[in-house]
Each structure stands twice: as structure tokens, then as C-alpha cells.
Design an enzyme around this catalytic site. Structure first.
Site, mmCIF file in Angstrom:
data_model
loop_
_atom_site.group_PDB
_atom_site.id
_atom_site.type_symbol
_atom_site.label_atom_id
_atom_site.label_comp_id
_atom_site.label_asym_id
_atom_site.label_seq_id
_atom_site.Cartn_x
_atom_site.Cartn_y
_atom_site.Cartn_z
ATOM 1 N N GLU A 222 0.805 -1.218 0.000
ATOM 2 C CA GLU A 222 0.000 0.000 0.000
ATOM 3 C C GLU A 222 0.842 1.274 0.000
ATOM 4 O OE1 GLU A 222 -3.081 -0.064 2.972
ATOM 5 O OE2 GLU A 222 -4.155 -1.695 1.978
ATOM 6 N N GLU A 319 -5.579 -7.846 -1.095
ATOM 7 C CA GLU A 319 -6.468 -7.735 0.061
ATOM 8 C C GLU A 319 -7.868 -7.363 -0.404
ATOM 9 O OE1 GLU A 319 -5.121 -5.102 3.143
ATOM 10 O OE2 GLU A 319 -3.037 -5.764 3.009
#
Length: 485
Positions: A222, A319
Site C-alpha cells: 500500500e 487484500e
């Protein structure tokens, strides 16, 4: 030895590929190149208090691993804190139900680690976790990580090593191990040097080369959104170069920075699609836009809101969950459980068609309870996630022959010369590849951009280039479209 050289160099140019001369696609190649149906091991190593709160409760709070470990060290000492971490690792690993994972055909585990875990904290000089290096020397997380990898391999399950926490942070969230706002990793040369010259190479040498079931190495989790992202690109290129010198076939996973197209364009422009997988996270419970919708609007619009340019790069959904915000639920009529089922199944039917490296649910297990809509076990048990069947569907040789005849007949009379044998070579190679993957628990051939590109280069090296390579392109793609299901 390369895993991707399948043709004899002395084969005749117009001779159909003799598949018996091909090298076998081994387990390592399948682990690295299949479509995954996986799950994250959240809070095994990178601690998150909402998933496993043991250490946080013991020291009266803290919102990151560094804060909790630092408090614990001050209160109990390095050795005792290391023992507490060891107890956590052992408890977590002992709780994993490997037979369940095998039975539902989980193919891979994405395992978040921090840079501070690598080699038991021996690379922390000058880095933010240095004050607690002695804790990790005592806790020995690297030993537990190797045990995890070895055990997973015994169940035909691969591991994605996710370097979730970088020194200085790729983002400012607590899941980076330390809250740093703004995150400074990409703009701090000594942090980048530590990763590219020390930490990533030891991961490759000690784990990726040593265990056949490592599916890939994720070098960031991320990364923050950046319109230009020059510092991020520089890290990605440098890390990719260093890793590829050690193992040019190891998939290297980068973050999409919440803008998938930016990174598929960049990967294509830099001609590194053979090495790179782009990780995109799909959550529908955080943005104000999603909170303003009802559940049906969210899952019905997934094909429009989750789009990857799979012609330029290989993607994974590292995710996702079945969680929707309470604001969404206030706007939603009908049975919540029915909507959750539709949401989960919509995601897991879409992702394998656009993400060639597959998907990984967040997350496997929790200290307390099953995690509900964040929990993999209850969502699988309720049939809310579409898992891959272990039953292999045989490929009909008559159907293959019919497709070849169809191709030849279509072009008959449309030109004076063709090289239809290239089409036949390609579709038969695709069938061989698909069947080879199917042989390991009905694995599905993935990384379509990278795999097809490699196959194409091998073929040209064996049979020569031609203006009719478009026939090979059509044949291999037709094989994937028809049989890689």
C-alpha cells in the site's frame, strides 16, 4: 537452469511442436505462475491490535507494533518481550487448520512481515526499529517464518512474502509497524539502500531460493498515492534490478498506489512485465463514495469499479473482504446475509478473470472470534467465496483438432500463403501448459501477460520470427480462452 525453455533448438521450422521433448513444468514454476485463491495471515508477524491484541493489552495500549514492543521492553526487558512474541508466533501457527486450507483448495498464503523481522532483526542499524533489535534477536521470527513456509509446502500451498512494513513507512498507517506521518521511506536514501542492498537480498537468498513454494516477493504494501511517483518508481526499478540478478524468474510484487492504470502503463513502458505483478487492494467500506451506496449498488458495479489493464501487466488482489460500512447497511434493504453472499461471490467471480495472480482475502484468523465479514473461515464456510474446485476437467483432443481446423478453414482463400502450423503449435503448447498446471490440485495457469510473453520468445528462438507470428498469438490465446477455466 531456466524453467521456461521448452523447445529443442534443432526442431524443424514447419514441424508441429513435439510436446514430449518439453521440459516438465515443475512445482516451483506452478507455485510462481498460477492463479491464486488465497488468504492473508494478518497479525502473525506485523502486529495489529484489532486482530491480535495480546501484547497491546499487556502494556496498556499502543497503536503500532513498535510502540507496543517498546513499552513491553521498558516494562519487562528485551528477553521477556522476545518470549512474549515467541508465544504469540507459536499460538498463531498452532491455530492454523492446514487440513481446512487444503480441503477448500487454498493455493497461497500472503504473509505480511516487517523489515525488522528479517534475519531476526540483524539489519536494523540506523533504522527506526534499531532500539528494539534485541527483542527480535530473542523472539526469532525468521525461524518461525521458515517453519511456516516449510509446513505450507507440505500441503501444496505457496507463500507470498509481503514486506508490509518498510523503514520510514510506505504509508502513514499503523500496519506499517510504526506510525510516521508523512511516510518518508521513498524519499530517504539510507532507508532505500538498506532495503535494496541488504534486506531484500537476504530474503531472496535465505527464503526465495531455498524453498520451492515461494510464489513471490512483495517489496511494498500500500504505497501512498502519488501523481508522479518518481521516488516510488526509482525504488521499484532498483529493487527489481537487484532481485532479478539473483533470480530472474521470481515474481516481484509492487503496490498500485490506489491507481492501477498508472502502474500497468509504467510496467509496460519499462518492459518489466515479465518480472512484476501489481497488487491492488479492493475494499468497499472506507471511501465516502462507497458509504453513500447501498450494498446492491456496490456489488453490481464491481466490473466497472475494479478494472485492470491485463494486456499490459499481471495483477493480483492482495487484500479484500466482505465488509461494508454501516452507512451502507443503513441504505440497504433485505437480508444482510444474502447481500454479503452476493458481495463475496461477485468479488471472487470477477477477480480471477482480471487478476492473473489471483486473490487473497483479509484475513485468516483472530485472537477472539472468527472475524465475521473480515474472517476467511466463516466466509468460506458460508459459501460466500468461490473457491477453485480440485476436480480436473480433461481437455478434449477432438475439440483442439476442431479449433485448428476452424482456424484453417476461416483463412482458406483469404491469402496465398499462411503459416497455420504456428497456430497449431501455439494451441497445443497452451493445452500442454494448462494440463501441467492442472496436475497440481487443478491449479490454473496464471500470470497470463508474463507467461505468454515468455512462451512467445521461446517459440521465436526455436522456430524463428515471422510476419505470421500473429497466428501463434491467436493460437495461444485461443487455448487459454477455451481451456484455462
Amino acid at each position: 537452469m531456466t524453467l521456461f525453455k521448452f523447445f529443442n533448438s534443432d526442431s524443424s521450422a514447419k514441424e508441429t511442436v513435439n510436446l514430449s521433448d518439453s521440459l516438465a513444468i515443475d512445482r516451483r514454476a506452478i507455485f510462481r505462475n498460477r492463479v491464486n485463491y488465497g488468504v492473508n495471515l494478518g497479525s502473525l508477524f506485523v502486529l495489529e491490535s484489532w486482530i491480535y491484541d495480546d501484547l497491546f493489552k499487556e502494556v496498556g495500549g499502543g497503536n503500532s507494533e513498535f510502540e507496543a514492543v517498546s513499552k513491553c521492553k521498558t516494562q519487562f526487558g528485551a528477553q521477556a518481550t522476545g518470549n512474549k512474541l515467541r508465544q504469540h508466533y507459536e499460538s498463531y501457527l498452532n491455530k492454523i487448520d492446514w487440513n481446512f486450507l487444503k480441503n477448500v483448495n487454498v493455493t497461497s498464503l500472503r504473509v505480511p512481515i516487517g523489515y525488522w523481522h528479517v534475519n531476526n532483526g540483524s539489519f536494523l542499524n540506523g533504522l527506526p526499529f534499531q532500539p528494539v533489535a534485541d527483542v527480535y534477536a530473542s523472539a526469532q521470527p525468521w525461524t518461525y517464518f521458515k517453519t511456516l513456509v516449510k509446513t505450507a509446502g507440505q500441503y501444496d500451498i505457496s507463500i507470498v512474502i509481503d514486506v508490509h512494513g518498510l523503514p520510514g513507512g510506505a504509508n502513514s498507517e499503523a500496519h506499517s509497524g510504526m506510525v510516521q506521518n508523512p511516510a518518508v521511506f521513498f524519499k530517504t536514501p539510507n532507508y532505500v539502500n538498506a532495503m535494496c542492498n541488504g534486506i531484500l537480498p537476504i530474503i531472496v537468498h535465505d527464503i526465495c531460493l531455498s524453498f520451492e513454494n515461494i510464489a513471490g516477493l512483495q517489496i511494498v504494501n500500500e504505497a501512498y498515492f502519488d501523481n508522479n511517483a518518481n521516488d516510488i518508481k526509482a525504488y521499484y526499478l532498483r529493487a527489481t534490478s537487484n532481485i532479478s540478478k539473483m533470480d530472474n524468474n521470481l515474481p516481484i510484487i509492487i503496490s498500485d498506489g490506489w491507481w492501477p492504470q498508472q502502474w500497468s502503463d509504467w510496467v509496460s513502458q519499462n518492459n518489466i512485465s515479465n518480472n512484476i505483478i501489481i497488487d491492488s487492494h479492493v475494499y468497499r467500506c472506507f471511501s465516502n463514495e462507497d458509504k453513500s451506496k447501498d450494498a446492491g449498488a456496490i456489488y453490481d458495479s464491481l466490473p466497472q469499479t475494479v478494472q485492470f489493464d491485463k494486456g499490459k501487466a499481471d495483477f493480483m488482489v492482495g487484500e479484500f473482504s466482505c465488509v461494508l460500512d454501516e452507512e451502507t447497511w443503513k441504505r440497504t434493504k433485505g437480508d444482510r446475509n444474502v447481500h454479503i453472499t452476493k458481495f463475496g461471490r461477485a468479488q471472487t467471480s470477477l477477480f480471477p478473470t482480471i487478476a492473473s495472480f489471483g486473490w487473497f482475502f483479509w484475513t485468516l484468523q483472530f485472537k477472539w472470534g472468527d472475524g465475521g465479514e473480515w474472517g476467511f473461515v466463516p466466509q468460506v464456510s458460508k459459501n460466500n467465496l468461490i473457491m477453485r474446485s480440485k476436480n480436473v476437467k480433461p481437455i478434449d483432443s477432438n475439440r483442439v483438432a476442431a479449433i485448428i481446423a476452424e482456424h484453417i478453414n476461416y483463412w482458406n482463400g483469404k491469402g496465398s500463403y499462411f503459416e497455420h502450423w504456428r497456430f497449431e503449435d501455439a494451441i497445443r503448447q497452451a493445452v500442454y501448459d494448462i494440463q501441467s498446471f492442472n496436475s497440481l490440485n487443478n491449479s490454473r495457469l496464471g500470470r497470463w501477460k508474463s507467461w505468454t510473453s515468455r512462451r512467445r520468445r521461446e517459440y521465436i528462438g526455436s522456430k524463428g520470427d515471422s510476419q505470421f507470428m500473429w497466428e501463434w498469438d491467436q493460437g495461444y490465446q485461443r487455448g487459454l480462452d477455451e481451456f484455462n477455466q
